[in-house]
Design a protein around this motif. Sequence first.
Motif, short mmCIF file in Angstrom:
data_model
loop_
_atom_site.label_atom_id
_atom_site.label_comp_id
_atom_site.label_asym_id
_atom_site.label_seq_id
_atom_site.Cartn_x
_atom_site.Cartn_y
_atom_site.Cartn_z
N ARG A 175 17.82 40.79 71.38
CA ARG A 175 18.83 40.69 70.33
C ARG A 175 19.93 41.72 70.52
NH1 ARG A 175 17.44 37.51 66.02
NH2 ARG A 175 15.32 36.69 66.10
N SER A 176 19.57 42.89 71.04
CA SER A 176 20.59 43.91 71.26
C SER A 176 21.59 43.50 72.33
CB SER A 176 19.93 45.25 71.64
OG SER A 176 19.54 45.29 72.99
N ILE A 177 21.15 42.65 73.24
CA ILE A 177 22.05 42.18 74.30
C ILE A 177 23.08 41.22 73.73
CG2 ILE A 177 22.13 40.84 76.45
CD1 ILE A 177 19.32 41.99 77.08
N THR A 178 22.69 40.41 72.76
CA THR A 178 23.62 39.44 72.18
C THR A 178 24.38 39.98 70.98
OG1 THR A 178 21.85 38.51 70.82
CG2 THR A 178 22.23 37.50 72.98
N ASP A 179 23.85 41.01 70.31
CA ASP A 179 24.51 41.55 69.11
C ASP A 179 24.35 43.06 69.06
OD1 ASP A 179 25.77 41.86 66.68
OD2 ASP A 179 24.09 41.11 65.47
N PRO A 180 24.99 43.79 69.98
CA PRO A 180 24.80 45.25 70.03
C PRO A 180 25.32 45.96 68.79
CG PRO A 180 26.56 44.57 71.51
CD PRO A 180 25.89 43.32 71.06
N PRO B 55 21.43 48.04 75.10
CA PRO B 55 22.03 48.47 73.84
C PRO B 55 21.00 48.99 72.85
CG PRO B 55 23.07 46.44 74.57
CD PRO B 55 21.90 46.68 75.50
N TYR B 56 19.81 48.39 72.84
CA TYR B 56 18.76 48.89 71.94
C TYR B 56 18.37 50.31 72.29
CZ TYR B 56 14.01 49.93 70.49
OH TYR B 56 12.90 50.56 70.02
N SER B 57 18.00 50.56 73.55
CA SER B 57 17.54 51.88 73.92
C SER B 57 18.66 52.91 73.82
CB SER B 57 16.93 51.88 75.31
OG SER B 57 17.84 51.40 76.28
#
Length: 352
Positions: A88-93, A157-159
């Motif tokens: 999800r972080s890849i599509t909505d950072p 983006p998450y990490s």
Amino acid sequence: MRILVTGGCGFIGSALVLHLVQDLGHEVLTLDALTYAANPISLQPLDGDGRHRFVQADICDPARVHALYADFRPQAVMHLAAESHVDRSITDPGAFVRTNVVGTQVMLDGARSFWDGLPEADRKAFRFLHVSTDEVYGSLSPDAFFTEESRYDPRSPYSASKAASDHLARAWHETYGLPVLVTNCSNNYGPRHFPEKLIPLMILNALEGKKLPVYGDGLNERDWIHVEDHARGLVAVLMTGRIGETYLLGGRAVRNNLAVVKALCAAFDRLRPEHAPHEKLISFVTDRPGHDRRYAIDPSKAEREVDWAPTKVFEEALEETVRWYLDTESWWRPIREGRYTGERLGLAAKSA
């Protein structure tokens, strides 16, 4: 103690809240925005328990956060609220930056304002525990392990957002003197895990006879910690950890994703032999961008300093987890068929 827990309706948060209230007798305020990965049903065992209070609120709302500090007057904060799904972080950072970075800043500011006004004895006793992930350290070479001295090298983006939140927590300690502790954990598993992650996704797909999709070659390695071991570790760090220090919490159970899926298949073969062999359901799908090859934690510092160690044997606890999902359809069925469809959940296994 009075403990404020953010993200307490999530997977790790609910295990922590149940442990704090039922096992240890603390008074807990659970703060959760109830986004997609939160499930208030996880805290139903506390219905009617006067030691637990739930408030639905956004950690990015400064006015609400400051008001909750003033009203509840916590003696400790355990900050778990976060967006945590790598895909999800890849599509909505942006959502991850907002919750994980801005939300952490709001929680730290609220804590500092509240802490500044406490009597000296209460200021010395106050603690703010910031809960993070081993993903902030990036990918390891074979046979290597993360320690508290490992260099930050986030790859998603998450990490990256969690790394930023870790730095904020430490900065509030160094700049303002706020009594902060930080933990970084390995992959969790166990009951009440949102069905978008590797283990619950595989369990539910196997239960329904669907494909078990594994990213790439399946050899990405992760260290696994049972969520109840993690909850105990968080409490141990909160109570006895040294202010300003970081503690890594891992399960000493490094497995590659394919081995985990095969272990789940073996558990299903024992528990549901009429559909064996379940390995025939395994399929390999295109790897995701920036998929780190290996995470593994050396938890020696926590074991040495806060008298904690993981107790669960991975394959045994994994089969117990399968049994929980088989026996507790009322928990996962509304998620599986409601907010998320089987098709969306079955695209690929989220290994981090």
